[in-house]
Scaffold this active site. Structure first.
Site, short mmCIF file in Angstrom:
data_model
loop_
_atom_site.label_atom_id
_atom_site.label_comp_id
_atom_site.label_asym_id
_atom_site.label_seq_id
_atom_site.Cartn_x
_atom_site.Cartn_y
_atom_site.Cartn_z
N ASN A 422 0.83 -1.20 0.00
CA ASN A 422 0.00 0.00 0.00
C ASN A 422 0.87 1.26 0.00
O ASN A 422 1.53 1.55 1.00
CB ASN A 422 -0.90 0.02 1.24
CG ASN A 422 -1.74 1.29 1.30
OD1 ASN A 422 -2.72 1.42 0.57
ND2 ASN A 422 -1.34 2.25 2.14
N GLU A 423 0.88 1.95 -1.11
CA GLU A 423 1.43 3.31 -1.24
C GLU A 423 2.94 3.44 -1.11
O GLU A 423 3.46 4.55 -1.10
CB GLU A 423 0.73 4.28 -0.25
CG GLU A 423 -0.77 4.38 -0.52
CD GLU A 423 -1.49 5.50 0.20
OE1 GLU A 423 -0.93 6.09 1.13
OE2 GLU A 423 -2.65 5.79 -0.18
N ASN A 424 3.68 2.32 -1.09
CA ASN A 424 5.11 2.45 -0.89
C ASN A 424 5.86 2.83 -2.17
O ASN A 424 6.86 3.54 -2.11
CB ASN A 424 5.69 1.17 -0.30
CG ASN A 424 5.16 0.92 1.09
OD1 ASN A 424 4.58 1.82 1.70
ND2 ASN A 424 5.33 -0.28 1.60
N SER A 468 -0.30 -0.54 -4.78
CA SER A 468 -1.39 0.38 -5.04
C SER A 468 -1.07 1.67 -4.34
O SER A 468 -0.83 1.67 -3.13
CB SER A 468 -2.71 -0.18 -4.53
OG SER A 468 -3.79 0.56 -5.05
N HIS A 487 -4.68 6.19 -6.28
CA HIS A 487 -5.30 6.62 -5.03
C HIS A 487 -5.61 8.10 -5.17
O HIS A 487 -4.74 8.89 -5.54
CB HIS A 487 -4.38 6.39 -3.84
CG HIS A 487 -4.19 4.94 -3.51
ND1 HIS A 487 -3.61 4.51 -2.33
CD2 HIS A 487 -4.52 3.82 -4.19
CE1 HIS A 487 -3.59 3.19 -2.31
NE2 HIS A 487 -4.12 2.74 -3.43
#
Lengths: 684, 684
Positions: A422-424, A468, A487
């Site tokens: 997630n978002e890394n 993501s 996102h």
């Protein structure tokens, strides 16, 4: 046959200055201390801060095993002590022997305890937990600090990241035996691993089960049989002496397809594996499976490259929600809670649930319910919002955890995509990590190398996506709306929700808007008198940076400033529903360019102001009811196209939708300025 | 304007027990010792073993700098000492000051020496090299040993891997100042980096130059001008005070396209960047560029997924050769040698040269010649046949080296693809590395994460492929013939070359067959009397495991056992040409399914029995002459199709090829059994 004895009873937790208190297994120290009346409920008022010391302390669990029936562990050759999950840094002792040490909440552990359980008075078993902080901070000191959206050391230990707090959750770093413990006694051989590859070709379902065996010395030389039974079909394979890995395949003619909800039924088939020594069954394994194909279409097209789930050949607009752990103490989440919450999601029209990477690989109950309800599951690997070191001791834990959980979850028909983090990848590129890292590892090798390799090896039937948001390669910005997943957080953070209109990402994997929890929930959890947006409890149960400021600025373009708390509470909840509606109606109208919206977030883990549709006490916010409209099979929405207003007709019902739309333009007093009746037909 | 003073003279190399000997800069210890008569030529007879001690020793170079003209470094504010390349583990001292330490042969180093060069008698400069073995073995001990095709520690240090020996090369681990050294004196500002993105859209060429500046304190507050001149077009941009990064773009109307040889001309344009302070030029940079587009088409098709280079929109079957360092002492390779060898490749019909990852990023002379000759260049990143640790101190070196070399080579029109490594993804999967590694890092994060990210950032105009062989993802075996690139080595190692027929990989990036060097070359290099396949010198100059056995077994199905050395030498050379012909004719006939053959290998680095077409003395083997036929624009070849023989007509001439083929079937005595005249037309 293998004998299984649960080790659930007689556990005690040693408490400094209090001797011992009874302990629940599965459970955790916070819930044990709470039950013993030694700490206040950390979900109420400001109690979170009062119990912070618990997360910094070390804790020991103790019970006494056996003596088990009969000599030699009831006639079996081997006895194993099996932990399905230990949270997290533990040393396990049986009698005066150290069995092992653990450092990963997301793995199971098995110890050979043959001959150690015969003590006449039983054998003491202790599980001594070191504070997760102690260990995570030690590893951080060893490897060097790295960028992180939160000032907590979660990237340095394989433990649920949101234990350490999040912008919707409390910092409650627990410890404990969070999954079941048991003794398994067996002879000759056991099923050490069963990995079923489930595919379907036309009307024929196929299960290819990859089997790992473990044998005792006496079992090493024996030919054994593995029998696979799926529906009415049976297949067998022989494991020759010395062979511990084999594959047995079985075809199911006229297999009924498993469909996501709204597209068809969810037939599930029992899939049973038996390990036989002649006629004697040594071990067995059973799960439910479903026959369905899944592809992720990310091929280039005129709009960039998309992210469209294709199930049984049908391209699907995903009506999704993000799922966070339903409780900061996940050992407390029962099958009924999972079922209820997921039924609520399904009732709201949801057909995809994303298990977010700051939480856990959920329990079987979660995926079982999704299998039954026809909810597609997107599962993150457990990395979120931080740079994660790729060095030892983390590297080996990540691979072991991935292999174990991919194999554990692969029977579930509902599971359709693995996602690396997630978002890394985004954080590396946009959040100044690259400069701070100065060349240190940050997890890229996990997301782009190790994890897709493990998925391709262990479960080649499912697609993998590196993160993501992610655009598919470094050729595009990770959050590029034209490629892959995106996102959409600028809107909540800095803009008005009308700005959702400015972009049509290919798949919106996160977006959302805050609102306070239901009034009754806040009233139960907080003793603030009066309740106010900035009363101490309300502020403590609002974890987002400038959260109340954003709520206020988000309200301003749409409603007058609320006169009182009740007005604020009502309008911020209404505004949340309107914001999410603005996003979903716009993006859904752009199918097939946009292939999904995953609302942040379905649920909460405690009573809090957050982006959830269902609050920490399980109460619905207005957003929940609005989701039913937004995610209905049929949606009419007025959208801008080429500078004019247009009626978008969205039809995911599976049947042609023909009708006549009655359009009216009215002034603010309701007087009709113009109207028209427009027939429309939307294909199935 | 910047002043540049080469530091090429007066260098000495300290030799234990011999005081000092004159040293060449650029150069290396082996060539200095050879020139001083202190070691025998390591390329002759068994001398390699006799000089092995050189690689284990430490070596110090020394010269005296200046004094430079005038006070304050000739009126300039800054003086930098610049090394384009140091091989490898060096400590640099100027006077009594340590300027720095290096550990990467593939990088340049710049040290600020302002004020250090004023000593009246000059300032001593020493470069002290620690043995590469000492350092590589230290890092190996620190990080743990990992799998490697060779028992040498090259993966633990960023130094040319084949320094440590290969299956065609000697183990001669040298040290030295292998590229030029100079003093740069400058004021106000200098061009610290120029990265030109060269693209073409229709007839319009475009150069977007990304500029990095370095400024002195006095220059920090000055507005500066960057001028870009390409062909007759000029563009300027202003670097405001404090701005050190800027972009200046220039369009060239009616740009002439650069083509690979055989497809058109190779027009090159001067691309000049000037840094100006008002009217004064502070610094300048100039390269030649060419306008051409390049894509790598790896999209899925009915045969899997291919690997086809598309240059200026034209899909190309690559007629390739692999390139290894032309000398184990690369400082000895001059512009003339590069030009000669690459002209020879072009003369043989070659249009693609792969620079193999066990060597070096070659000098400008190499890529200049390729630009001029129309040879496409495939450049490996420098990783070959081993597990490479991703931990410090290697990680940071890999990234720095990649950024530097991508930027250095990006002006070259000939360079069309970056490739992550040689055989390491394959090795992990097939050579039992995975088990031996037990979870340790092995380079995957470089190939799938860091390197594609660096290429996408620094030079987004060029494609990247993660390795050779590589199938595009872990969804397929790395050497899957249906996906991406493949290496075909089973045929040489264990089969007859007729087995090339059994497979049609999408792109054959390596395959080949050994033969001894030319007779004159072996005679010059070896004093064996008589020469025999197993005479001591011949055996020492055959580095492949069981190489002579494979030569003999490869000969057996085709020729009688040779009666003597001359027969053996002749027939093994002929057999090499026949083997490579069997592969190329088969694969080329399968265009467009197969989009290239890259013969292992064009050249040699010393006199040796190897897979080369041109030996270590620059002499042609019969294979070289056969390549001219195999790689001609037009090729007729008889191939099997559907169980019958068929005439395949291969036409890469750019013009339609119409003719009549005269086919005859003859018996072993030459009597014609059947014949036919078949008209054919092969499209352009």
């Amino acid at each position: 046959m293998k004998d299984i004895t649960p080790v659930a009873d007689g556990w005690e937790l040693r408490v400094p200055d209090h001797g011992s208190v009874p302990a629940q297994v599965p459970g955790c120290v916070h819930t044990d201390l709470l039950a013993a009346g030694l700490i206040p409920d950390p979900y109420l008022d400001l109690n979170e801060a009062e119990v912070a010391w618990v997360g910094r302390a070390d804790w020991t669990y103790r019970t006494v095993l056996g003596p088990l029936d009969g000599p030699g562990e009831a006639g079996h050759e081997r006895a194993d002590l099996v932990f399905d999950g230990l949270d997290t840094v533990a040393e396990i002792r049986l009698g005066d022997r150290v069995l092992g040490a653990t450092r990963n909440m997301h793995r199971g552990y098995r110890f050979d305890v043959t001959g150690l359980l015969d003590g006449a008075g039983g054998t003491p078993l202790t599980v001594a937990f070191t504070s997760a902080y102690t260990e995570a901070e030690r590893v951080r000191a060893l490897l060097g600090d790295r960028p992180n959206a939160y000032p907590e050391p979660f990237p340095y230990l394989r433990k649920m990241a949101c234990s350490f707090g999040w912008d919707w959750g409390p910092t409650l770093v627990t410890a404990g035996i969070w999954k079941p413990v048991r003794i398994e006694r067996w002879s000759t051989a056991r099923l050490a691993g069963v990995a079923p590859l489930v595919t379907v070709d036309g009307a024929t379902g196929r299960v290819e089960a990859r089997i790992d065996l473990e044998r005792t010395p006496s079992g090493a030389a024996r030919p054994l049989t593995v029998r696979l039974r799926v529906g009415g079909s049976v297949a067998e394979a022989t494991a020759a002496p010395g062979t511990d890995h084999l594959t047995v395949s079985c075809e199911v003619p006229d297999a009924r397809l498993w469909w996501p909800r709204g597209y068809g039924e969810q037939p599930l088939y029992a899939c049973e594996v038996s390990l036989l020594d002649g006629d004697e069954q040594l071990d067995g394994w059973e799960r439910r499976i479903g026959f369905r194909s899944v592809e992720l279409d990310t091929s280039p097209d005129e709009g960039g490259s998309g992210f469209t789930l294709v199930v049984n050949g049908v391209r699907i607009f995903a009506r999704g929600v993000n799922w966070i752990p339903e409780d900061v103490f996940p050992s407390r989440i029962g099958a009924d809670t999972y079922r209820l919450r997921l039924e609520q999601a399904a009732d709201a029209g949801v057909d995809l649930v994303r298990v977010w990477g700051g939480g856990i690989y959920e329990s079987e109950h979660f995926y079982d319910a999704c299998d039954e309800l026809g909810l597609l599951v997107w599962q993150d690997f457990l990395f979120a919002c931080a740079a994660y070191p790729e060095e030892k001791p983390l590297r080996g834990e990540v691979e072991a955890e991935a292999r174990e959980n991919v194999a554990r979850l692969m029977p579930h028909a509902s599971l359709v995509v693995w996602n690396g983090n997630n978002e890394n990848l985004w954080g590396f590129r946009d959040w100044e990590w690259e400069e701070q890292l100065a060349g240190e590892s940050w997890g890229e090798g996990y997301y782009l190398g190790l994890l897709p390799r493990v998925v391709a090896e262990v479960d080649p039937t499912r697609p993998y996506w590196a993160g993501s948001p992610w655009s598919g390669s470094w050729d595009h910005h990770p959050n590029d709306p034209e490629h892959g997943t995106a996102h959409s957080w600028e809107v909540w953070n800095r803009e008005d929700y009308a700005a959702y209109q400015d972009s049509v990402p290919r798949f919106v994997a996160e977006f959302g808007w805050q609102a306070p929890a239901a009034y009754a929930t806040m009233r139960r959890a907080l003793s603030d008198d009066p309740l106010a947006p900035d009363s101490p409890g309300m502020l403590h149960h609002q974890k987002a940076g400038d959260g109340n400021g954003k709520l206020a600025r988000g309200l301003a373009p749409h409603f007058p400033v609320p006169a009182d708390f009740d007005g604020w509470h009502y309008l911020t909840q209404v505004n949340q529903a309107r914001a999410v509606a603005a996003g979903v109606e716009h993006w859904r109208s752009h199918w097939p360019r946009c292939a999904g919206t995953v609302v942040w977030q379905l649920n909460d883990c405690w009573p809090v102001t957050s982006w959830s549709a269902i609050d920490g006490d399980g109460r619905f916010k207005p957003l929940y009811h609005e989701l039913k409209r937004l995610y209905a099979d049929r949606l009419l929405t007025v959208q801008e196209r080429d500078g004019a207003l247009a009626l978008a007709v969205v039809n995911q019902s599976g049947q042609e939708w023909a009708g006549t739309a009655w359009l009216r333009r009215v002034d603010v007093d309701g007087a009709v300025l113009a109207e028209a009746r427009v027939p429309f037909t939307a294909a199935a």
